[in-house]
Design a protein around this motif. Structure first.
Motif, mmCIF file in Angstrom:
data_model
loop_
_atom_site.group_PDB
_atom_site.id
_atom_site.type_symbol
_atom_site.label_atom_id
_atom_site.label_comp_id
_atom_site.label_asym_id
_atom_site.label_seq_id
_atom_site.Cartn_x
_atom_site.Cartn_y
_atom_site.Cartn_z
ATOM 1 N N THR A 40 53.317 -49.933 -41.554
ATOM 2 C CA THR A 40 52.542 -50.801 -42.236
ATOM 3 C C THR A 40 51.255 -49.932 -43.204
ATOM 4 O OG1 THR A 40 50.982 -51.397 -40.651
ATOM 5 C CG2 THR A 40 52.257 -52.520 -40.919
ATOM 6 N N ALA B 99 49.265 -52.716 -38.277
ATOM 7 C CA ALA B 99 49.944 -54.099 -38.356
ATOM 8 C C ALA B 99 48.980 -55.397 -38.539
ATOM 9 C CB ALA B 99 50.585 -54.061 -37.648
ATOM 10 N N ASP C 118 52.189 -59.890 -37.256
ATOM 11 C CA ASP C 118 52.592 -59.310 -36.488
ATOM 12 C C ASP C 118 53.352 -59.271 -35.549
ATOM 13 O OD1 ASP C 118 50.306 -60.585 -36.045
ATOM 14 O OD2 ASP C 118 49.007 -58.699 -35.162
#
Length: 361
Positions: free
Chosen positions: A9, A37, A48
Motif C-alpha cells: 500500500t 495498510a 485492511d
C-alpha cells in the motif's frame, strides 16, 4: 471484477486501490507494515480486513526485488483467480517465478507508467494513472481471463493499455525512466556544495532537469538493482557523448581558429542531436508533438491569480494546451507561460492585456 486484493500500500498500490474503490470494486488491502495498510484504508482505498475467500484479482505492488516472493506466496495460497504485479521491471520477476516451477497462466506482469516524487499511501491519488500508459506483458501462457482482468483494472484506472514483451519493456524504461533519473541526480549533485550565490540564480531550466532527483533513494536502489544492465549500457553511451562534448568545449578555448571551429561543430552536433531526440517525445495525450506559441504573463503570488487567468482565457475562447510557472527570485511574483495554438496567441495576448494583465514579450 467485483473484488480485488492489493498487496503493498505505497503510492502505486494505494492509488490503484483508490481508483478501484471509486468504481465500486471491493478492495482488500495488505502490507508487511499493517499501519501503512490501515492508513490506506483510512484514505478510502478499501479495507485492511482479509478477504473471506479468493478475490477476482490480486495486485502485487511490492518493490521489484520482492515481487517474485510475494507473488509466489499469494499464488500458493490461492488468494485470487488472477495475479499481476505493477513493478517497474518485468523480465526478472517472471524468470524468477518460472524458476520456481509455478503455473503462470494466472499471472501477467504489468507496469503503470506513472508516479510522483513522493512515496507512501499519503501521496496516493485515485487519478494518478489517468491518461498514462499502462504496460501489459502477456505471454502465450497467459490465460485470456487474466488478461481481461488486467485490462479491466487499467480501464478502471483510466489508463491506456500498451502491450509489450517483458525484456523490450525493461530496455525501454531504462531509456525513458531509469537512466534519466540517474542523470538528473548527477546534475542535482553539482548543487550540493555550490556557493549560495550561484544556487540563488536557479531558474526553470535547472528545476526541470533536477525535479525527479527529489525521489526516494531507497525506492530507486530497488528499481535499478532489478534493471542494472540496460541502464549501464545507456549510461556508457551518455559517458561517451560527455567525453566528446568536453573535448569540443576545450577546443573552443583554443587560440587556434581550426580547433575553435572543430569545437563549435562538435557542440552544434550534440545540440542538434538533442533537438532531434526531443521532438520524438510524445505530446499532449500521447499524440504527435505539437508546436505551440507561448504567452508569458506576470502575476503576483496571491490566491486566485491562476484561476483568473484561466477564466479570462476561457472568456476569450482560447484553450490553454499547457502551462508552466517560473517564480521570480526574491520577489512575490512569477511568470506564467501559457502554451496555446499559434493562431490563438494574438487573441489571448490582446484579451489578457484588455483585462489588465502584464504581458512579457
Amino acid at each position: 471484477m467485483r473484488t480485488a486484493l492489493v498487496i503493498g500500500t505505497g503510492l502505486i498500490g494505494t492509488s490503484a486501490a483508490l481508483a478501484l474503490t471509486q468504481r465500486g470494486v471491493t478492495v482488500h488491502l495488505a502490507d508487511h507494515d499493517p499501519e501503512q495498510a490501515r492508513t490506506a484504508a483510512a484514505l478510502g482505498a478499501g479495507t485492511d480486513e482479509s478477504p473471506e475467500g479468493p478475490v477476482d484479482l490480486a495486485v502485487v505492488a511490492a518493490p521489484p526485488a520482492l515481487v517474485a516472493d510475494v507473488l509466489a506466496d499469494a499464488m500458493r495460497r490461492g488468494l485470487a483467480r488472477g495475479y499481476l504485479d505493477v513493478a517497474s521491471v518485468k523480465g526478472g520477476p517472471r524468470r524468477e517465478l518460472e524458476a520456481r516451477g509455478l503455473d503462470l497462466s494466472a499471472y501477467i506482469g504489468t507496469h503503470p507508467m506513472s508516479g510522483r516524487e513522493k512515496s507512501g499511501p499519503l501521496a496516493a491519488t485515485g487519478d494518478l494513472f489517468e491518461g498514462r500508459p499502462w504496460v501489459l506483458t502477456p505471454t502465450r501462457d497467459t490465460d485470456t481471463e487474466v488478461l481481461n482482468l488486467a485490462l479491466e483494472l487499467v480501464s478502471h484506472c483510466r489508463a491506456v493499455p500498451v502491450v509489450m514483451d517483458a525484456d523490450a519493456h525493461d530496455r525501454a524504461v531504462a531509456l525513458v525512466s531509469h537512466m534519466p533519473h540517474l542523470v538528473s541526480s548527477m546534475v542535482a549533485a553539482r548543487l550540493e556544495h555550490a556557493e549560495e550565490a550561484a544556487v540563488r540564480l536557479c531558474g526553470q531550466g535547472i528545476r526541470d532537469v533536477t525535479r525527479i532527483a527529489a525521489s526516494d533513494p531507497r525506492m530507486w536502489i530497488d528499481i535499478l538493482s532489478a534493471n542494472p544492465g540496460p541502464v549501464a549500457d545507456l549510461l556508457g553511451d551518455v559517458a561517451a557523448d560527455l567525453e566528446e562534448t568536453v573535448r569540443a568545449l576545450r577546443s573552443l578555448q583554443s587560440s587556434d581558429d581550426d580547433k575553435r571551429r572543430e569545437g563549435s561543430a562538435g557542440i552544434e552536433a550534440v545540440l542538434r542531436r538533442g533537438n532531434a531526440g526531443q521532438v520524438r517525445v510524445p505530446g499532449k495525450h500521447g499524440s504527435a508533438p505539437r508546436v505551440y506559441e507561448t504567452v508569458v504573463v506576470l502575476i503576483d503570488d496571491q490566491p486566485g491569480q491562476l484561476a483568473r487567468i484561466f477564466a479570462d482565457a476561457g472568456r476569450a475562447g482560447v484553450n490553454i494546451e499547457d502551462v508552466r510557472i517560473e517564480h521570480a527570485t526574491g520577489q512575490q511574483a512569477g511568470l506564467v507561460q501559457l502554451m496555446v495554438e499559434p493562431k490563438a496567441a494574438a487573441v489571448l495576448t490582446a484579451a489578457l492585456k484588455e483585462r489588465g494583465w502584464a504581458i512579457r514579450q
